[in-house]
Design a protein around this motif. Structure first.
Motif, PDB file in Angstrom:
ATOM      1  N   GLN A  39       0.827  -1.213   0.000  1.00 40.83           N
ATOM      2  CA  GLN A  39       0.000   0.000   0.000  1.00 40.83           C
ATOM      3  C   GLN A  39       0.866   1.269   0.000  1.00 40.83           C
ATOM      4  OE1 GLN A  39      -3.371   0.866   0.219  1.00 40.83           O
ATOM      5  NE2 GLN A  39      -4.271  -1.172   0.065  1.00 40.83           N
ATOM      6  N   SER A 218      -2.817  -4.279  10.907  1.00 40.95           N
ATOM      7  CA  SER A 218      -3.477  -4.349   9.611  1.00 40.95           C
ATOM      8  C   SER A 218      -3.165  -5.684   8.937  1.00 40.95           C
ATOM      9  CB  SER A 218      -2.977  -3.199   8.734  1.00 40.95           C
ATOM     10  OG  SER A 218      -3.476  -3.303   7.432  1.00 40.95           O
ATOM     11  N   ASP A 248      -9.543  -2.933   8.132  1.00 39.67           N
ATOM     12  CA  ASP A 248      -8.687  -2.254   7.155  1.00 39.67           C
ATOM     13  C   ASP A 248      -9.358  -2.227   5.777  1.00 39.67           C
ATOM     14  OD1 ASP A 248      -6.653  -1.599   5.377  1.00 39.67           O
ATOM     15  OD2 ASP A 248      -5.253  -3.108   6.111  1.00 39.67           O
ATOM     16  N   ASP A 249      -9.350  -1.048   5.138  1.00 42.55           N
ATOM     17  CA  ASP A 249      -9.971  -0.900   3.815  1.00 42.55           C
ATOM     18  C   ASP A 249      -9.414  -1.873   2.782  1.00 42.55           C
ATOM     19  OD1 ASP A 249     -11.966   1.306   3.784  1.00 42.55           O
ATOM     20  OD2 ASP A 249     -10.294   2.479   4.566  1.00 42.55           O
ATOM     21  N   ASP A 250      -8.177  -2.291   2.964  1.00 42.46           N
ATOM     22  CA  ASP A 250      -7.540  -3.208   2.011  1.00 42.46           C
ATOM     23  C   ASP A 250      -8.195  -4.581   2.025  1.00 42.46           C
ATOM     24  OD1 ASP A 250      -5.695  -3.987   0.081  1.00 42.46           O
ATOM     25  OD2 ASP A 250      -4.142  -4.504   1.532  1.00 42.46           O
ATOM     26  N   SER A 269     -10.796   6.624   6.111  1.00 41.18           N
ATOM     27  CA  SER A 269     -11.607   5.601   5.464  1.00 41.18           C
ATOM     28  C   SER A 269     -11.660   5.899   3.982  1.00 41.18           C
ATOM     29  CB  SER A 269     -13.028   5.593   6.037  1.00 41.18           C
ATOM     30  OG  SER A 269     -13.891   4.837   5.191  1.00 41.18           O
ATOM     31  N   ARG A 292      -8.031  -0.931  -3.640  1.00 41.15           N
ATOM     32  CA  ARG A 292      -8.542   0.146  -2.799  1.00 41.15           C
ATOM     33  C   ARG A 292      -7.456   0.599  -1.823  1.00 41.15           C
ATOM     34  NH1 ARG A 292     -13.619  -0.921   1.167  1.00 41.15           N
ATOM     35  NH2 ARG A 292     -14.625  -1.547  -0.795  1.00 41.15           N
ATOM     36  N   ASN A 294      -5.790   1.987   1.596  1.00 38.37           N
ATOM     37  CA  ASN A 294      -6.158   1.976   3.010  1.00 38.37           C
ATOM     38  C   ASN A 294      -5.415   3.088   3.744  1.00 38.37           C
ATOM     39  OD1 ASN A 294      -3.545   1.026   3.349  1.00 38.37           O
ATOM     40  ND2 ASN A 294      -4.122  -0.891   4.316  1.00 38.37           N
ATOM     41  N   TYR A 365     -17.682  -0.909   3.201  1.00 39.45           N
ATOM     42  CA  TYR A 365     -16.846   0.249   3.512  1.00 39.45           C
ATOM     43  C   TYR A 365     -16.996   0.624   4.982  1.00 39.45           C
ATOM     44  CZ  TYR A 365     -15.907   1.401  -1.414  1.00 39.45           C
ATOM     45  OH  TYR A 365     -15.477   1.377  -2.713  1.00 39.45           O
TER      46      TYR A 365
END
Length: 384
Positions: A39, A218, A248-250, A269, A292, A294, A365
Motif C-alpha cells: 500500500q 493491519s 482495514d480498507d484493504d 476511510s 482500494r 487503506n 466500507y
C-alpha cells in the motif's frame, strides 16, 4: 584562465543544481505484513506520478528496500542506504520494532526519518530526526473509548496484539474507559506471530462484557472478526469495537458480511466524503488495477508530501536538521482530512473518525458517522 575558471564554476553550479535527492524507502514487501508495504509503495509511486520527480530543481529518486518485517534487516538496510547510497531521507517503517531499530542511525547520520506506518507513541522520542505522518495508536484508542462510554458500553474486555502498539492501545483505551466510569473485565494479549484467537475469544465470552474492544495489526483483522462471529459472540449480545486496523480498507470487502455493523475508530476511510479523497481514490485505483487504498497508503502519500514540502522550504537543500525544521508545523488537506505536523512532537495531528461497516453500492466500507477533530497524541499531551 579566467574564462576557464568561470566555466568550471558554472559547471559545478549546474551539477549542484541537478543533484539527485535520494529517499531510502524501507518497507515489508514480503512476509506477513506485506500488505502494508504494498500500500505505501503504491502511494509513494502515485505521489511522484502526480507531482513529478523533481522538487526545487532537484531530482528525486526513491530507493525501495524490503526488510520483510525483520528489525535486524531494517537496521542493516538503513545503514547501507545512508553510507553507500547517500540518502537524504529515510522513510517507511512498517512496524514499531523496525522504526526503533533505525532511530539511532537517523540520529548519528543526521538524516530525517519519515515514519509512514509504525504507530507506538515513543518512536518520535527515540530521535530528533523522526517525523511521523502515520497515526499514533493512542489516538484511535482514546476516540473509541470515549465513543463507547457515550453509547451505552459499561463493561468491556480488551484484546490486543502482544507488542509495542498493542501495549499503547491497551493502556490508552483501558485507562480512558475506566476514567469515564467503565469497567475493564479482562485485558488479553495475543501473540503477534501466528495468532490463535480462539482461547482468548472464549475467555471474553465467559466474562460476558457489553463489548469486546480489539486491536491487531493491519491484515490480521479478518481472522479475528471471522472467529468472533464463528464462536457466536455477536449472537450473545457482545458488541465488537476496535481500532480501524481490524476492518482495514484493504481487506474489509473480502471479510464478508460477518463484519457488517462493526464499529471502529481511525483517521482514514476510503469512504471519506471529501473531494480530495475522491480524487485520491480514483487515481490510486486507476494506477493499481482497482486496489482500494487503506490508511497505510494515505500515511505514505502524506509522508511524500511532507518531504516534498520540506524540500521546497529549504530550496532543495538536504541538510537533515533543516529538513526536519521545515517539516515542523506543516499543514495541508490530506485525503484523510486536515492534518498538521505538530512542531513540538513531530507527530501528526488529525481528525479521528468513528466508522461503521456498511454496504455501499454492493461493497463493504467503513462509513464515518462521528468525528473527534484534530487530535494530538494523547500520550504526549498528558506529559508535563
Amino acid at each position: 584562465m579566467v574564462l576557464a575558471a568561470m566555466a568550471t564554476l558554472m559547471l559545478a553550479g549546474t551539477a549542484e543544481a541537478q543533484q539527485t535527492v535520494r529517499i531510502g524507502l524501507i518497507l515489508p514487501m514480503t512476509g506477513p505484513f506485506q500488505s502494508t508495504g504494498r500500500q505505501i509503495d503504491a502511494a509513494v509511486k502515485l505521489y511522484m506520478q502526480q507531482h513529478g520527480d523533481s522538487v526545487a530543481g532537484q531530482k528525486i529518486e526513491v530507493i525501495l528496500r524490503d526488510d520483510a518485517g525483520v528489525a535486524d534487516t531494517t537496521r542493516r538496510l538503513a545503514q547501507e542506504l545512508v553510507v553507500r547510497d547517500k540518502v537524504a531521507v529515510l522513510a517507511g517503517f512498517g512496524l514499531t520494532p523496525l522504526a526503533m531499530a533505525t532511530a539511532p542511525i537517523a540520529t548519528q547520520a543526521k538524516v530525517p526519518m519519515v515514519v509512514m506506518a509504525a504507530a507506538t507513541s515513543s518512536i518520535t522520542q527515540q530521535s530528533p530526526f523522526v517525523v511521523r505522518t502515520a497515526q499514533v495508536v493512542a489516538q484511535p484508542a482514546v476516540a473509541i473509548a470515549d465513543w463507547a462510554l457515550q453509547n451505552g458500553v459499561k463493561r468491556v474486555v480488551s484484546l490486543v496484539s502482544d507488542y509495542g502498539p498493542g501495549y499503547d492501545v491497551e493502556k490508552w483505551f483501558n485507562d480512558r474507559f475506566r476514567q469515564g466510569g467503565g469497567e475493564v473485565l479482562a485485558a488479553l494479549r495475543v501473540p503477534l506471530a501466528n495468532p490463535d484467537f480462539a482461547p482468548f475469544l472464549q475467555r471474553a465470552a465467559d466474562a460476558k462484557p457489553d463489548a469486546l474492544f480489539a486491536f491487531v495489526p493491519s491484515g490480521v483483522g479478518s481472522i479475528l472478526a471471522k472467529q468472533f462471529v464463528e464462536r457466536g459472540l455477536d449472537k450473545s449480545g457482545i458488541r465488537f469495537i476496535a481500532t480501524g486496523d481490524v476492518t482495514d480498507d484493504d481487506i474489509v470487502n473480502a471479510m464478508g458480511d460477518v463484519v457488517l455493523g462493526m464499529v471502529t475508530s481511525g483517521p482514514y476511510s476510503a469512504a471519506h466524503p471529501s473531494d480530495t479523497n475522491k480524487a485520491f481514490i480514483q487515481a490510486f485505483e486507476k494506477a493499481n488495477n482497482g486496489m482500494r487504498p487503506n490508511f497505510m497508503a494515505v500515511f505514505g502519500y502524506d509522508g511524500m508530501h511532507a518531504i516534498y514540502a520540506a524540500l521546497e522550504k529549504t530550496k532543495g537543500g538536504i541538510d537533515g536538521t533543516a529538513l526536519v525544521e521545515a517539516m515542523k508545523g506543516l499543514s495541508w488537506e490530506s485525503p484523510r482530512g486536515p492534518i498538521m505536523i505538530d512542531p513540538q512532537t513531530r507527530d501528526v495531528v488529525h481528525n479521528l473518525y468513528i466508522r461503521k461497516v456498511e454496504k455501499v453500492d454492493g461493497a463493504l466500507y467503513n462509513v464515518e458517522f462521528a468525528t473527534f477533530p484534530m487530535m494530538k497524541d494523547p500520550a504526549k499531551a498528558a506529559q508535563p
